[in-house]
Design an enzyme around this catalytic site. Structure first.
Site, short mmCIF file in Angstrom:
data_model
loop_
_atom_site.label_atom_id
_atom_site.label_comp_id
_atom_site.label_asym_id
_atom_site.label_seq_id
_atom_site.Cartn_x
_atom_site.Cartn_y
_atom_site.Cartn_z
NE ARG A 123 -4.05 -2.05 1.88
CZ ARG A 123 -4.06 -3.03 2.75
NH1 ARG A 123 -3.23 -2.99 3.79
NH2 ARG A 123 -4.88 -4.04 2.62
CE LYS A 145 -0.60 13.82 -14.36
NZ LYS A 145 -0.90 14.33 -15.72
CD GLU A 187 6.31 15.83 -22.29
OE1 GLU A 187 5.81 16.92 -21.96
OE2 GLU A 187 5.63 14.78 -22.38
CE LYS A 223 5.33 17.27 -13.93
NZ LYS A 223 5.54 16.06 -14.69
CD GLU A 233 -3.92 15.97 -15.03
OE1 GLU A 233 -2.72 15.70 -15.09
OE2 GLU A 233 -4.77 15.47 -15.78
NE ARG A 237 0.64 16.89 -12.47
CZ ARG A 237 1.33 16.07 -11.70
NH1 ARG A 237 1.09 16.03 -10.40
NH2 ARG A 237 2.25 15.28 -12.21
CG ASN A 241 -2.44 16.57 -19.31
OD1 ASN A 241 -1.44 15.94 -19.01
ND2 ASN A 241 -3.51 16.63 -18.53
CG HIS A 244 0.62 15.12 -23.17
ND1 HIS A 244 1.34 16.26 -23.43
CD2 HIS A 244 1.47 14.27 -22.53
CE1 HIS A 244 2.57 16.11 -22.97
NE2 HIS A 244 2.68 14.92 -22.42
CG HIS A 248 -1.57 10.28 -24.18
ND1 HIS A 248 -2.13 10.57 -22.96
CD2 HIS A 248 -0.24 10.42 -24.01
CE1 HIS A 248 -1.18 10.87 -22.09
NE2 HIS A 248 -0.01 10.79 -22.71
CG HIS A 260 5.27 10.51 -24.22
ND1 HIS A 260 3.89 10.49 -24.22
CD2 HIS A 260 5.63 11.57 -23.46
CE1 HIS A 260 3.44 11.48 -23.47
NE2 HIS A 260 4.48 12.15 -23.00
#
Ligand code: GLY
Length: 355
Positions: A123, A145, A187, A223, A233, A237, A241, A244, A248, A260
């Site tokens: 956990r 993330k 990026e 960032k 997010e 945030r 993206n 993206h 994606h 990517h």
């Protein structure tokens, strides 16, 4: 060792991102200071292991850590449940406990997957990120993330787990093939479009390689601020993206054979062109963004159809119910969020594919 810059990320818990040369050689004593001695599992891939696993293991062992290591086959196509399950079984076999730590040594795939394993093993145990690519240095190693890809799309299962520390050894950048370096440039150029025209201009002039540490520090500082204000997010945030949603979709359509950063580059041009055609920009920007990306060895378009991309993007996790939020570039250095029905994706992407 060259000078080390440190950027604090004030999340709970807070952590430091250190950027500079030689950090893989000194990771043992540095992590001993920030983590305390424990059992460390270094997770890395088959490309990175021959280059850096020996250095990292030796530095950690010399500092007094017990070290185990797990190497998985490189590639985005391996960012899946099978690899995650292999990592989790390994952690259990090695009897890591809640006071122990994972070290993610590698690029975005390794960081995402090792971070996810750290977030769910027992956990949640600590994870340190040692990014070795420009992409992981400027973006994915910071902000917590973590994810794996599912058949339905990219990064669809994961958790937020802020790293315990990030050590970004800029010496690693010298070993990157040009196309892998370019992936990270995408990026960083994205960050320029989001908030920093002078950073964007650095890439336009092609002078990046003279001081990548400065580029990394500027991207990480921006960032860090965004993540501190919106860790999970819920709002701001989402700006990160930019490019993206379509990016994606391109990755998914290609069966993850398009890397990517390359997919994000094409996604950036498509959303910039769509925004221009639809009157959402303050000035013409698409040609400038495309020229900058091309100068840095990145694609500026795709052969996939608007239908295929809209279909793939409709499974994107940025969707909420029947709506999706797109990041719209208004000018270089300023973007905004625009929520729209998922059905509007197709006309937007169609506009983005028109030259
Ligand atoms: N890569 C985007 C984010 O970390 O939010």
């Amino acid at each position: 060792m060259s000078s080390i810059q440190t950027i604090q990320v004030h999340t709970a818990p807070a952590y430091a991102v250190s950027i500079g040369g030689g950090l893989l050689h000194t990771c043992g004593p540095l992590l001993r200071e920030s983590l305390g001695l424990c059992h460390v599992a270094v997770i890395t891939d088959s490309n990175v292991a021959p280059l850096y696993l020996g250095t990292v293991t030796s530095s950690l062992q010399t500092a007094g850590f017990a070290v185990s290591s797990y190497v998985f086959p490189a590639g985005e196509a391996r960012k899946n449940f099978d690899t995650l399950s292999g990592i989790l079984e390994f952690l259990a076999e090695e009897r890591l406990t809640r006071t122990d730590c994972i070290v993610a040594l590698g690029g975005g795939v390794t960081g995402d997957m090792a971070g996810f394993a750290a977030g769910c093993y027992l956990r949640g145990i600590r994870c340190v990120q040692l990014p070795t690519t420009l992409l992981s240095a400027v973006d994915s190693s910071v902000g917590g993330k973590t994810a794996i890809d599912l058949k339905a799309g990219k990064n669809l299962a994961g958790v937020f787990l802020q790293p315990a520390a990030v050590l970004c050894d800029t010496d690693c950048l010298a070993s990157l093939p040009p196309e892998v370096f370019a992936d990270g440039a995408a990026e960083a150029i994205k960050t320029g479009v989001l908030c920093d025209e002078s950073l964007f201009s650095l890439f336009e002039s092609g002078h990046l390689e003279t001081d990548p540490a400065q580029v990394i520090a500027r991207c990480v500082a921006y960032k860090a601020g965004v993540v501190e204000r919106d860790e999970k997010e819920q709002g701001e945030r989402r700006l990160l993206n930019l490019g993206h949603t379509v990016g994606h979709a391109i990755e998914k359509c290609s069966g993850y054979s398009i890397p990517h950063g390359h997919a994000v580059a094409a996604g950036l041009v498509i959303i910039a062109r769509a925004s221009e055609h639809l009157g959402w920009t303050e000035e013409p920007i698409a040609a400038r963004i495309a020229a900058c990306l091309a100068k840095n060895g990145l694609p500026t378009g795709t052969d996939y159809t608007a239908d295929a991309l809209a279909n793939a993007a409709s499974a994107d996790k940025k969707r909420a119910g029947g709506d999706i939020t797109l990041v719209i570039p208004r000018k270089i250095g300023a973007c905004e969020l625009r929520k729209m029905p998922v059905a509007e994706l197709l006309p937007v992407i169609t506009a983005g594919l028109e030259v």
